[in-house]
Design an enzyme around this catalytic site. Structure first.
Site, PDB file in Angstrom:
ATOM      1  N   THR A 102     130.753 -24.313 -29.019  1.00 25.56           N
ATOM      2  CA  THR A 102     130.556 -24.104 -30.220  1.00 25.56           C
ATOM      3  C   THR A 102     131.536 -24.352 -31.475  1.00 25.56           C
ATOM      4  O   THR A 102     131.358 -24.961 -32.280  1.00 25.56           O
ATOM      5  CB  THR A 102     130.442 -22.695 -30.628  1.00 25.56           C
ATOM      6  OG1 THR A 102     129.325 -21.982 -29.759  1.00 25.56           O
ATOM      7  CG2 THR A 102     130.169 -22.170 -31.816  1.00 25.56           C
ATOM      8  N   HIS A 136     127.192 -23.290 -20.450  1.00 23.56           N
ATOM      9  CA  HIS A 136     128.239 -24.030 -20.688  1.00 23.56           C
ATOM     10  C   HIS A 136     128.218 -25.074 -19.992  1.00 23.56           C
ATOM     11  O   HIS A 136     128.581 -25.150 -18.764  1.00 23.56           O
ATOM     12  CB  HIS A 136     129.652 -23.225 -20.551  1.00 23.56           C
ATOM     13  CG  HIS A 136     130.863 -24.176 -20.518  1.00 23.56           C
ATOM     14  ND1 HIS A 136     131.062 -25.069 -21.680  1.00 23.56           N
ATOM     15  CD2 HIS A 136     131.866 -24.797 -19.666  1.00 23.56           C
ATOM     16  CE1 HIS A 136     131.846 -25.593 -21.548  1.00 23.56           C
ATOM     17  NE2 HIS A 136     132.645 -25.346 -20.175  1.00 23.56           N
TER      18      HIS A 136
END
Length: 312
Positions: free
Chosen positions: A150, A176
């Site tokens: 992010t 991830h």
């Protein structure tokens, strides 16, 4: 500094040592303990950190054992199998699982009852492994997840839009890793969605940006052999939110219980983080394509978990 707060970092490699250094500079903990199977490495890193600490804020930093974890507030697990070159994070799942479950078992046996923060890759799978092995409530076992991704998304957008990263809100969700979802529908720049902020005819290539964000870690590994600063900073940010009971909303890996139809797998959604760990899991409104991509991300993780369970 909050007095008598202790953190243990399991794994004194690049990520663990960098996280310890960043935590020291941030002055969040009075005591930082490095634990590693290679005691000489842990002792050397602790000594080097102590030298730096003489010029920073007071803290006690040492190479310890799992017995030192009994009174720790947070245990960060960075120990795991490393990826090389373009090798995916999921490819080292079995190797990392053996390491992480052993570390968590040692923590529990030592009487640790705090919050486990997992940073070993593949972090979503390892977060679930840590949860299963610990027997803790899911709120107390957290993965660094897509917090770093992010941040990369915000940085990439900031460069394209010529604003500061702090002016941008937005989320990368899911794994991830290769199946992560850059949720552009959640992006706001000064409160405006991208479609309103970008002038007509100057729309961003969202696919290209998503790919750049997804592959950022691979590029770093190819250049220097590992990543450290970004994930270490993510570790510090999560620790800060917990220690200060901020109730900050951060995208971290946690056990899903039916959000978007996904359950029994850990992946990243925005979570409210406070003193008890994950206090609430949020489910932002996503577009149909983003929801489908998030479910595909969950399936990719579930396939790895199923393979690992069969192997066991």
């Amino acid at each position: 500094m909050i007095e008598h707060e202790r953190i243990v970092i399991v794994g004194a490699g690049h990520v663990g040592a960098t996280a310890a250094y960043a935590l020291m500079l941030r002055a969040l903990f009075e005591e930082i303990v490095l634990i590693d199977s290679d005691l000489a490495l842990a002792e050397a890193e602790a000594a080097d950190l102590s030298d730096a600490n003489a010029l920073a804020r007071p803290a006690r930093i040492w190479a310890g054992s799992y017995a030192d974890a009994a009174t720790a507030r947070i245990a960060v697990i960075t120990a795991g199998a490393a990826t090389h070159g373009s090798e995916s994070r999921l490819s080292v799942a079995s190797q990392s699982a053996m390491i992480v479950t052993t570390c968590v078992g040692e923590l529990v046996q030592a009487g640790f009852a705090g919050i486990i923060l997992v940073a070993a890759n593949p972090v979503d799978v390892m977060t679930l492994m840590a949860l299963r092995r610990s027997g803790f409530a899911s709120a107390k076992v957290i993965g660094t997840g897509t917090l770093l991704d992010t941040s990369r998304l915000k940085q990439t957008l900031a460069e394209s839009l010529q604003v500061t990263p702090g002016s941008i809100d937005g989320l990368v969700l899911g794994e991830h890793g290769d199946s992560e979802v850059a949720a552009f529908s959640t992006v706001r720049v000064g409160g405006l969605p991208l479609s309103e902020f970008c002038p007509p005819g100057q729309e961003l290539d969202q696919g290209q940006i998503a790919t750049e964000v997804r592959d950022a870690g691979y590029r770093i590994v190819q250049g220097k052999g590992y990543t450290s600063f970004g994930v270490a900073t993510a570790i510090v940010r999560i620790c800060e939110a917990i220690l200060r009971n901020e109730r900050a909303v951060l995208p971290v890996s946690t056990l899903l219980t039916g959000q978007y139809g996904i359950a029994d797998v850990c992946l990243s959604l925005p979570c409210v983080l406070g003193a008890g760990g994950v206090e609430r899991i949020l489910s932002p409104a996503l577009t149909p394509s983003e929801t489908a991509a998030l479910n595909a991300s969950a399936r990719a993780l579930q396939q790895v978990l199923a393979h690992m369970d069969l192997a066991i």
